[in-house]
Write an enzyme that holds these catalytic residues in place. Structure first.
Site, PDB file in Angstrom:
ATOM      1  CD  GLU A   1      48.344  46.671  43.745  1.00 54.69           C
ATOM      2  OE1 GLU A   1      49.447  45.989  43.786  1.00 54.69           O
ATOM      3  OE2 GLU A   1      47.505  46.329  44.568  1.00 54.69           O
TER       4      GLU A   1
ATOM      5  CE1 TYR B   1      49.025  41.668  42.920  1.00 54.89           C
ATOM      6  CE2 TYR B   1      50.170  43.568  41.987  1.00 54.89           C
ATOM      7  CZ  TYR B   1      49.578  42.836  42.917  1.00 54.89           C
ATOM      8  OH  TYR B   1      49.142  43.481  44.079  1.00 54.89           O
TER       9      TYR B   1
ATOM     10  CG  ASP C   1      51.668  39.978  45.971  1.00 55.80           C
ATOM     11  OD1 ASP C   1      51.212  38.978  46.538  1.00 55.80           O
ATOM     12  OD2 ASP C   1      51.635  40.844  46.747  1.00 55.80           O
TER      13      ASP C   1
END
Ligand code: SF4
Length: 372
Positions: free
Chosen positions: A51, A134, A152
């Site tokens: 991520e 997020y 996102d």
């Protein structure tokens, strides 16, 4: 679905409607998802690394870095034990180096304050350096199965078009609305799958420029498709491009060049990375004067500096034109912390910021041509 007036927030989906949409999404995801390496694991650390790398970076670019990084630092313990230079060297070329330093210091903090235990709620994750709503949502939903949304840019675009959100997505009211809409979709779904399905639809079908609406599983319910507004949503906030000029000084002495390291915790765009002395050139100041000041800052005096070449690089919304000078260092003071005199061939052993690596390569080519 409501016909939202311009610049207001649309209604959130009813539970029944959200359930139907989420079902369609997850079914589509099961058939069409890409077999990405981080989708084969439930390891929170591996998901976290992916991520962080995927922020501002394309999937195809990330894959080899992700594999190399996990091979070199397979656990948060291994990353926490590494030096900042080691981490930056493995990250080198991926850009946005603050992400790497944040990940590294977050792992160190995890080991020191949490005794290696994974945080189990969004607030605790968000207290770690570099972890926002997020990233926390992505890890908690994918690794721990918690019903936490992860919105996102891809997911935000799908939700905005699907429900007709017509205000810029970086407004706080829009951010809050997007999280609430994503929460509704998660209510009766496996959260990790549902979050990823939304992002994958944004990456593969509901793309920024030309959404492939005829192949979209949500087409029959989509506000933007019904109103022919897909190309106008998300509403953009205009940010002007900023142009500026820099000088880079290749100070040399006995075949070595001076390099300096940016403060890892500073606001420099390349925290912790090495580069040649450089400074922004303001309209009112001559390049020669700035070069003299730069040399002085590093305890050196220079004679006439020779302008070698110019180059350009882009960082976020800044376009930077660099004028590259070289000069011989005549008087060198004591060695300063965060500086090193290096041969060009030794530069690859340090994490050097990308534009200055380009300068070094060009300088190497010039030197070889000169010798021929
Ligand atoms: Fe996006 Fe088109 Fe699907 Fe709507 S129908 S969500 S605009 S791809």
């Amino acid at each position: 679905m409501t016909d939202a007036p311009k610049r207001s927030l649309p209604e959130l989906p009813e539970p029944g409607q959200a359930h139907v949409l989420a079902e369609k999404l997850v079914r589509w995801y099961a058939r069409h998802r890409r077999p990405l390496p981080w989708r084969r694991t439930c390891d929170p650390y591996a998901i976290w690394v992916s991520e962080v790398m995927l922020q501002q970076t394309q999937v195809a670019t990330v894959i080899p870095y992700y594999q190399r990084f996990l091979k070199r630092f397979p656990t948060p313990q291994a990353l926490a034990r590494a030096s900042a230079d080691d981490v930056l060297r493995v990250w080198q070329g991926l850009g946005y180096y603050r992400r790497a330093l944040n990940l590294w210091s977050a792992c160190r903090r995890l080991m020191q304050r949490h005794r290696g235990q994974w945080p189990q709620d969004r607030q605790s994750w968000c207290r770690l350096p570099g972890v926002g709503q997020y990233t926390a949502g992505a890890i908690l939903s994918q690794a721990f199965g918690q019903k936490v949304p992860a919105v996102d840019a891809n997911a935000a675009r799908v939700l905005a078009r699907l429900f007709g959100l017509q205000i810029p997505l970086d407004r706080s009211a829009a951010r809050r609305w997007l999280v609430q809409a994503a929460e509704r979709l998660l209510e009766r779904q496996t959260p990790g799958e549902c979050n990823q399905a939304l992002m994958e639809l944004g990456a593969l079908v509901c793309t920024p420029a030309e959404p492939r609406c005829p192949t979209c599983p949500l087409a029959s319910e989509c506000w933007a498709r019904q109103h022919r507004r897909a190309s106008a949503i998300p509403v953009k906030t205009r940010r002007p491009i900023v142009c500026r000029e820099e000088v880079a000084l290749l100070l040399h002495r006995r075949g070595r060049f001076l390099l300096t390291r940016s403060d890892p915790s500073g606001t420099d765009p390349w925290p912790g990375l090495w580069h040649f002395p450089a400074a922004t050139l303001r309209e009112s100041t001559s390049a020669r004067r700035v070069l003299g000041q730069l040399a002085h800052r590093f305890g050196c005096r220079i004679g006439a500096a020779q302008e070698l070449f110019g180059m350009q690089y882009r960082i976020t919304r800044h376009v930077v034109a660099v004028r590259v000078f070289q000069a011989q260092a005549h008087r060198v003071g004591d060695r300063r912390e965060g500086t090193a005199w290096l041969r060009l061939s030794d530069l690859c052993r340090r994490p050097v910021c990308a534009p200055h690596l380009r300068i070094a390569r060009r300088l190497g080519r010039l030197a070889r041509r000169h010798r021929q």
